[in-house]
Motif scaffolding. Sequence first.
Motif, PDB file in Angstrom:
ATOM      1  N   ALA A 170      12.038  -1.559  -6.128  1.00 49.41           N
ATOM      2  CA  ALA A 170      10.920  -0.894  -5.458  1.00 49.41           C
ATOM      3  C   ALA A 170       9.834  -1.931  -5.198  1.00 49.41           C
ATOM      4  N   GLY A 171       8.881  -1.546  -4.368  1.00 52.27           N
ATOM      5  CA  GLY A 171       7.734  -2.414  -4.123  1.00 52.27           C
ATOM      6  C   GLY A 171       7.822  -3.162  -2.806  1.00 52.27           C
ATOM      7  N   GLY A 172       7.119  -2.670  -1.799  1.00 54.38           N
ATOM      8  CA  GLY A 172       7.017  -3.395  -0.536  1.00 54.38           C
ATOM      9  C   GLY A 172       8.252  -3.361   0.333  1.00 54.38           C
ATOM     10  N   ILE A 173       9.182  -2.443   0.076  1.00 52.78           N
ATOM     11  CA  ILE A 173      10.388  -2.353   0.899  1.00 52.78           C
ATOM     12  C   ILE A 173      10.084  -1.492   2.121  1.00 52.78           C
ATOM     13  N   ASN A 177      12.556  -4.810   6.294  1.00 49.21           N
ATOM     14  CA  ASN A 177      13.009  -5.846   5.346  1.00 49.21           C
ATOM     15  C   ASN A 177      14.036  -5.351   4.342  1.00 49.21           C
ATOM     16  N   CYS A 178      14.511  -4.099   4.507  1.00 46.99           N
ATOM     17  CA  CYS A 178      15.396  -3.521   3.487  1.00 46.99           C
ATOM     18  C   CYS A 178      16.683  -4.315   3.320  1.00 46.99           C
ATOM     19  N   ARG A 179      17.258  -4.787   4.413  1.00 42.83           N
ATOM     20  CA  ARG A 179      18.510  -5.539   4.300  1.00 42.83           C
ATOM     21  C   ARG A 179      18.285  -6.866   3.572  1.00 42.83           C
ATOM     22  N   GLN A 184      19.068 -10.191  -1.103  1.00 42.98           N
ATOM     23  CA  GLN A 184      18.495 -11.191  -2.003  1.00 42.98           C
ATOM     24  C   GLN A 184      18.594 -10.783  -3.463  1.00 42.98           C
ATOM     25  N   THR A 185      18.513  -9.483  -3.750  1.00 38.84           N
ATOM     26  CA  THR A 185      18.412  -9.050  -5.141  1.00 38.84           C
ATOM     27  C   THR A 185      19.625  -8.282  -5.653  1.00 38.84           C
ATOM     28  N   GLN A 186      20.425  -7.706  -4.762  1.00 42.14           N
ATOM     29  CA  GLN A 186      21.651  -6.988  -5.122  1.00 42.14           C
ATOM     30  C   GLN A 186      21.429  -5.831  -6.104  1.00 42.14           C
ATOM     31  N   PRO A 187      20.505  -4.932  -5.806  1.00 44.04           N
ATOM     32  CA  PRO A 187      20.335  -3.754  -6.658  1.00 44.04           C
ATOM     33  C   PRO A 187      21.376  -2.698  -6.329  1.00 44.04           C
ATOM     34  N   GLN A 188      21.423  -1.674  -7.166  1.00 39.43           N
ATOM     35  CA  GLN A 188      22.290  -0.527  -6.852  1.00 39.43           C
ATOM     36  C   GLN A 188      21.591   0.468  -5.916  1.00 39.43           C
ATOM     37  N   GLY A 189      20.266   0.347  -5.802  1.00 39.56           N
ATOM     38  CA  GLY A 189      19.539   1.251  -4.926  1.00 39.56           C
ATOM     39  C   GLY A 189      18.141   0.733  -4.659  1.00 39.56           C
ATOM     40  N   ILE A 190      17.472   1.367  -3.695  1.00 43.01           N
ATOM     41  CA  ILE A 190      16.103   0.996  -3.350  1.00 43.01           C
ATOM     42  C   ILE A 190      15.231   2.244  -3.340  1.00 43.01           C
ATOM     43  N   ASP A 191      13.942   2.041  -3.583  1.00 45.88           N
ATOM     44  CA  ASP A 191      12.976   3.128  -3.717  1.00 45.88           C
ATOM     45  C   ASP A 191      11.788   2.798  -2.808  1.00 45.88           C
ATOM     46  N   LEU A 192      11.472   3.706  -1.886  1.00 47.62           N
ATOM     47  CA  LEU A 192      10.386   3.472  -0.936  1.00 47.62           C
ATOM     48  C   LEU A 192       9.377   4.603  -0.994  1.00 47.62           C
ATOM     49  N   ALA A 193       8.108   4.261  -0.805  1.00 47.84           N
ATOM     50  CA  ALA A 193       7.049   5.258  -0.628  1.00 47.84           C
ATOM     51  C   ALA A 193       6.231   4.869   0.598  1.00 47.84           C
ATOM     52  N   GLY A 206      10.558   9.255  11.460  1.00 48.46           N
ATOM     53  CA  GLY A 206      11.168   8.258  12.328  1.00 48.46           C
ATOM     54  C   GLY A 206      11.456   6.966  11.574  1.00 48.46           C
ATOM     55  N   ARG A 207      10.548   6.589  10.685  1.00 47.32           N
ATOM     56  CA  ARG A 207      10.773   5.390   9.877  1.00 47.32           C
ATOM     57  C   ARG A 207      11.859   5.630   8.835  1.00 47.32           C
ATOM     58  N   VAL A 208      11.936   6.834   8.296  1.00 48.84           N
ATOM     59  CA  VAL A 208      13.040   7.148   7.379  1.00 48.84           C
ATOM     60  C   VAL A 208      14.372   7.014   8.111  1.00 48.84           C
ATOM     61  N   ALA A 209      14.433   7.544   9.331  1.00 49.14           N
ATOM     62  CA  ALA A 209      15.663   7.438  10.122  1.00 49.14           C
ATOM     63  C   ALA A 209      15.992   5.980  10.414  1.00 49.14           C
ATOM     64  N   ALA A 210      14.976   5.170  10.710  1.00 43.82           N
ATOM     65  CA  ALA A 210      15.202   3.744  10.970  1.00 43.82           C
ATOM     66  C   ALA A 210      15.726   3.038   9.722  1.00 43.82           C
ATOM     67  N   LEU A 211      15.179   3.393   8.567  1.00 48.24           N
ATOM     68  CA  LEU A 211      15.662   2.823   7.305  1.00 48.24           C
ATOM     69  C   LEU A 211      17.141   3.110   7.117  1.00 48.24           C
ATOM     70  N   LEU A 212      17.513   4.369   7.262  1.00 50.45           N
ATOM     71  CA  LEU A 212      18.901   4.748   7.044  1.00 50.45           C
ATOM     72  C   LEU A 212      19.813   4.077   8.061  1.00 50.45           C
ATOM     73  N   SER A 213      19.361   3.984   9.299  1.00 47.22           N
ATOM     74  CA  SER A 213      20.151   3.311  10.334  1.00 47.22           C
ATOM     75  C   SER A 213      20.376   1.850   9.979  1.00 47.22           C
ATOM     76  N   ASN A 214      19.324   1.177   9.517  1.00 47.10           N
ATOM     77  CA  ASN A 214      19.450  -0.237   9.160  1.00 47.10           C
ATOM     78  C   ASN A 214      20.344  -0.453   7.945  1.00 47.10           C
ATOM     79  N   LEU A 215      20.502   0.590   7.145  1.00 48.87           N
ATOM     80  CA  LEU A 215      21.389   0.510   5.983  1.00 48.87           C
ATOM     81  C   LEU A 215      22.810   0.979   6.302  1.00 48.87           C
TER      82      LEU A 215
END
Length: 230
Positions: A170-173, A177-179, A184-193, A206-215
């Motif tokens: 978490a923090g600044g994702i 920059n999610c990919r 870089q860190t290889q976590p099992q998951g990411i946390d965004l607010a 729209g940004r949530v959809a963009a996040l999921l698309s990029n993932l």
Amino acid sequence: MLNSTLPAKIGVKICGLTLPEQAIAIAQMGVGALGFITVPYSPRYVPVATIADICRRLPPAVLTVAVVANLDLDALAHLVTTTGVQALQLHGSESPDFCQRVREALPNIVLIKALRVRSAATLAEIPAYAPVVDRILLDAYHPQQLGGTGRSFDWGLLKNLRLPCPWWLAGGITPENCRQAIAQTQPQGIDLASGVESRPGVKDLGRVAALLSNLGINANRPPHPEAPHL
């Protein structure tokens, strides 16, 4: 150059939700975990009654997480009973011993311990927590705020990090920059607010959809992507 290949399955938690319809929409988009801030001084604070209403309206497959800080065992048990959340995220100064007591008192709850990373010394605390929690969440340190700052920490500290339990970043994702963060860190998951917000507690779908698309996650985007007028 970083390897941009993502793990076969990366967990996603959207935290700091305050609006029931947004929480339901984000779950329908394919996000597997939703977080609700119970710390009263947070700009993303949400009342217990609202959390309970959201939890009743979500399918069991969506992990509902109450984010807490330094509550005692009785308060935690009451929160779980009142809201129906499936997980507790301990985001204060809770000790490994206290986490063990929570585990014993609430054995059916998914237990997450957040650590705010200031330096490599913070990472040295992880082995004491790993045996008694289900997940470690590594977040950015801020002297006045527990989380949701939009800041990242030095991800280089996590190079070659190997933990005996799952851990999430978490923090600044952000969607942008999610990919890089994952590669870089290889976590099992990411946390965004804040990375998917229009303002604290109000998500930009729209940004949530963009996040999921990029993932590489196929988002079932709802027809009304913006928050209702408040």
